[in-house]
Scaffold this active site. Structure first.
Site, PDB file in Angstrom:
ATOM      1  N   VAL A  76       0.752  -1.141   0.072  1.00 57.01           N
ATOM      2  CA  VAL A  76      -0.098  -0.060   0.027  1.00 57.01           C
ATOM      3  C   VAL A  76       0.888   1.338   0.046  1.00 57.01           C
ATOM      4  CG1 VAL A  76      -2.022  -1.100   1.116  1.00 57.01           C
ATOM      5  CG2 VAL A  76      -0.128  -0.203   2.422  1.00 57.01           C
ATOM      6  N   ALA A 132       8.510   3.045   0.428  1.00 59.73           N
ATOM      7  CA  ALA A 132       9.382   3.875   0.814  1.00 59.73           C
ATOM      8  C   ALA A 132      10.958   3.714   0.446  1.00 59.73           C
ATOM      9  CB  ALA A 132       9.271   4.404   2.312  1.00 59.73           C
ATOM     10  N   SER A 133      11.853   4.473   1.071  1.00 59.37           N
ATOM     11  CA  SER A 133      13.042   4.290   0.522  1.00 59.37           C
ATOM     12  C   SER A 133      13.775   3.105   1.241  1.00 59.37           C
ATOM     13  CB  SER A 133      14.147   5.393   0.904  1.00 59.37           C
ATOM     14  OG  SER A 133      13.868   6.047   2.180  1.00 59.37           O
ATOM     15  N   ALA A 163      11.622   0.974   3.456  1.00 60.44           N
ATOM     16  CA  ALA A 163      10.760  -0.364   3.638  1.00 60.44           C
ATOM     17  C   ALA A 163       9.605  -0.049   2.879  1.00 60.44           C
ATOM     18  CB  ALA A 163      10.742  -0.553   4.964  1.00 60.44           C
ATOM     19  N   GLN A 164       8.849  -1.319   2.632  1.00 63.02           N
ATOM     20  CA  GLN A 164       7.646  -1.055   2.341  1.00 63.02           C
ATOM     21  C   GLN A 164       6.367  -1.647   3.114  1.00 63.02           C
ATOM     22  OE1 GLN A 164       8.120  -2.618  -1.637  1.00 63.02           O
ATOM     23  NE2 GLN A 164       7.200  -4.459  -1.235  1.00 63.02           N
ATOM     24  N   VAL A 165       5.043  -1.208   2.897  1.00 60.54           N
ATOM     25  CA  VAL A 165       4.044  -1.467   3.892  1.00 60.54           C
ATOM     26  C   VAL A 165       3.004  -2.304   3.168  1.00 60.54           C
ATOM     27  CG1 VAL A 165       2.269  -0.711   5.505  1.00 60.54           C
ATOM     28  CG2 VAL A 165       4.384   0.478   5.290  1.00 60.54           C
ATOM     29  N   LYS A 192       5.242  -3.752   8.128  1.00 56.89           N
ATOM     30  CA  LYS A 192       6.298  -3.018   7.305  1.00 56.89           C
ATOM     31  C   LYS A 192       7.513  -3.928   7.433  1.00 56.89           C
ATOM     32  CE  LYS A 192       8.930   1.493   7.468  1.00 56.89           C
ATOM     33  NZ  LYS A 192       9.126   2.763   8.369  1.00 56.89           N
ATOM     34  N   ASP A 234      10.913  12.702  11.058  1.00 56.39           N
ATOM     35  CA  ASP A 234      10.724  12.653   9.708  1.00 56.39           C
ATOM     36  C   ASP A 234       9.265  12.930   9.285  1.00 56.39           C
ATOM     37  OD1 ASP A 234      11.609  12.038   7.161  1.00 56.39           O
ATOM     38  OD2 ASP A 234      11.283   9.769   7.436  1.00 56.39           O
TER      39      ASP A 234
END
Length: 507
Positions: A124, A127-128, A130-132, A146, A281
């Site tokens: 869904v 990112a740089s 990790a991904q979710v 994640k 962040d």
């Protein structure tokens, strides 16, 4: 390996035509002249913003994060570039689903189908680092999973090594390099990146922030499900909301954007000055807005911390700025050791006034923080001000907050929004409220210590008497040694005289 990575950076820059951007925007500099002589002019079909975004994606996580930060600074960038860089916030190309399943199976020691009741193979958000993915726990709880990108650690290590080399060269080749402490800044950045590579650390960050904002009407933080967390996988409560960057959708939902912008400022200052622990962040890709108008925090890989001394120093400076007490600002910098002790307070005060006075009594949209930061930097060079690496993450977060406030409410007066909060915080730290709070905090220690006071006093007196006796004994021994040395010297002299008298008939 560093040379290989450097070669890749140059190759990618040329492939996406970043050299042409240098030709356009740095033509009058020496570096721009070199580019103009060495590289021919070329034409590209893709717009410059898209080419820059693709180049940053190709170069990896550190460059993506740099683009993320830039995307919040629309006052410093052309709109076409800012719009493209905004896509880096949650649209980084994902890695294949089969790799996700392999990473999770390795972490759990069993197939993903035996861990979760349901697992969505399509991410869904990506990112740089990790991904979710969305999933459902065996008890039916909806969660977000994640997953760390495979092979990301060596890429980050190489990029950090290059940054460290660049920082070393800056220190050696630039007159102001040592004062700016670039290597310490890189080390601080590397430490936070290392935290992002351990999902257990991020889970603990999330848990701490949730505890800090428990029952808060401003901020929601997801719950962590520790039984399913591992070094390369974080499982937390699935949060529902609208991305904060979708202002049209928020207006359609009836969300008060002005109130939302003020709440963002309050959340920031609460984290910094109440807790000394803040989300570092806070770009729009990491923030949702719930249906009730609350912020929803996501992505807890980078968190900042401040000591009590840092908080007190920052609060005093903020308040002094708000009150336009520039002498107090100058003196605080000298007392903290940020500028040399020989700095003349009156000269430093005048320089700060020249930089800051023009920004007051104006709405945020009319303030050019780019020019303000440039003038502050020039002032720093003049007075040999040292960069404070421990506050780099706070400075970055403040830039994010400003960009977010500008997006939600261009009329937001950042200073007037923050001033009442800071004044209240300072009164709690140095006023009678602080005195009462310190009494309450120390009461348990006093309750435990008071019954022991007679024994502790007797021990202290006895120890003091023993120390005095020992000191007196040492003094007497030293005196005796000096007397013995004199007696020995006199004896040797008398023996010499007697010997001379006996030998006189023979001399």
């Amino acid at each position: 390996m560093r040379l290989f990575r450097l070669a890749k950076i140059i190759t990618v820059s040329l492939r996406f035509g970043l050299d042409q951007m240098i030709r356009e925007h740095a033509a009058n500099t020496r570096f721009g002249e070199w580019v103009h002589r060495l590289l021919p002019a070329r034409q590209f079909a893709a717009p410059r913003g898209e080419r820059l975004r693709l180049a940053l994606e190709s170069l990896g996580p550190i460059f993506v994060k740099f683009g993320q930060m830039l995307s919040t600074r629309r006052d410093l960038l052309p709109l076409d570039i800012a719009d493209e860089l905004a896509l880096l916030q949650d649209r980084v190309p994902p890695f294949p689903s089969h790799q996700v399943l392999e990473v999770l199976a390795a972490e759990y020691g069993q197939p993903v189908s035996e861990v979760f009741k349901h697992f969505e193979p399509e991410p869904v958000a990506s990112a740089s680092v990790a991904q979710v993915h969305f999933a459902v726990l065996p008890d039916g709880t909806e969660v977000a999973v994640k997953v760390l990108r495979p092979g990301i650690e060596p890429v980050i290590a190489h990029d950090v090594a290059l940054l460290d080399t660049a920082a070393f060269l800056i220190e050696k080749l630039w007159a102001d390099g040592r004062r700016l402490k670039p290597r310490e800044v890189v080390q601080e950045f590397a430490r936070h990146l290392e935290d992002e590579l351990d999902m257990m650390r991020e889970a603990s960050n999330c848990s701490q922030l949730r505890r800090n904002f428990k029952d808060s009407s401003l901020l929601q933080v997801p719950e962590v499900y520790w039984d399913f967390c591992a070094q390369r996988a974080l499982v937390m409560q699935r949060m529902v909301g609208t991305p904060v960057s979708r202002t049209d959708a928020l207006r359609a939902q009836g969300v008060d954007l002005k109130a939302l912008s003020r709440a963002g400022v309050e959340i920031f200052f609460t984290q910094v000055f109440r807790d000394g622990y803040f989300h570092a962040d806070m770009h729009p890709g990491n923030i949702l807005v719930a249906a009730n108008g609350q912020y929803v925090a996501l992505d807890f890989g980078i968190m900042g911390t401040l000591t009590d001394r840092d908080k007190a120093y920052l609060a005093q400076n903020f308040l002094a700025f708000f009150q336009r007490d520039y002498k107090r600002v100058a003196q605080a910098h000298i007392d903290a050791g940020w500028v040399p002790a020989h700095t003349r307070v009156d000269e430093f005060e005048t320089a700060i006034r020249a930089v800051c006075e023009p920004i007051f009594d104006r709405p945020l949209k009319d303030i050019s923080f780019g020019k303000t930061l440039l003038r502050l930097f020039q002032t720093a060079r003049r007075f040999e001000m040292e960069v404070q690496p421990q506050l780099v993450m706070l400075q970055k977060t403040l830039l994010n907050i400003e960009g977010l406030g500008r997006q939600l409410d261009p009329e937001l007066d950042l200073w007037q929004t923050a001033k009442p909060f800071l004044e209240k915080w300072m009164s709690e730290q140095i006023g009678w409220r602080a005195f009462i709070r310190h009494l309450k905090d120390e009461a348990p220690n006093w309750a435990a210590t008071l019954p022991q006071l007679p024994r502790l006093l007797h021990r202290a007196l006895a120890s003091d008497a023993e120390e005095r006796a020992a000191a007196r004994h040492a003094e007497l021994m030293a005196l005796q040694q000096r007397r013995n040395r004199w007696l020995i010297a006199l004896s040797v002299m008398l023996a010499g005289l007697v010997l001379l008298d006996l030998l006189k008939p023979y001399l």
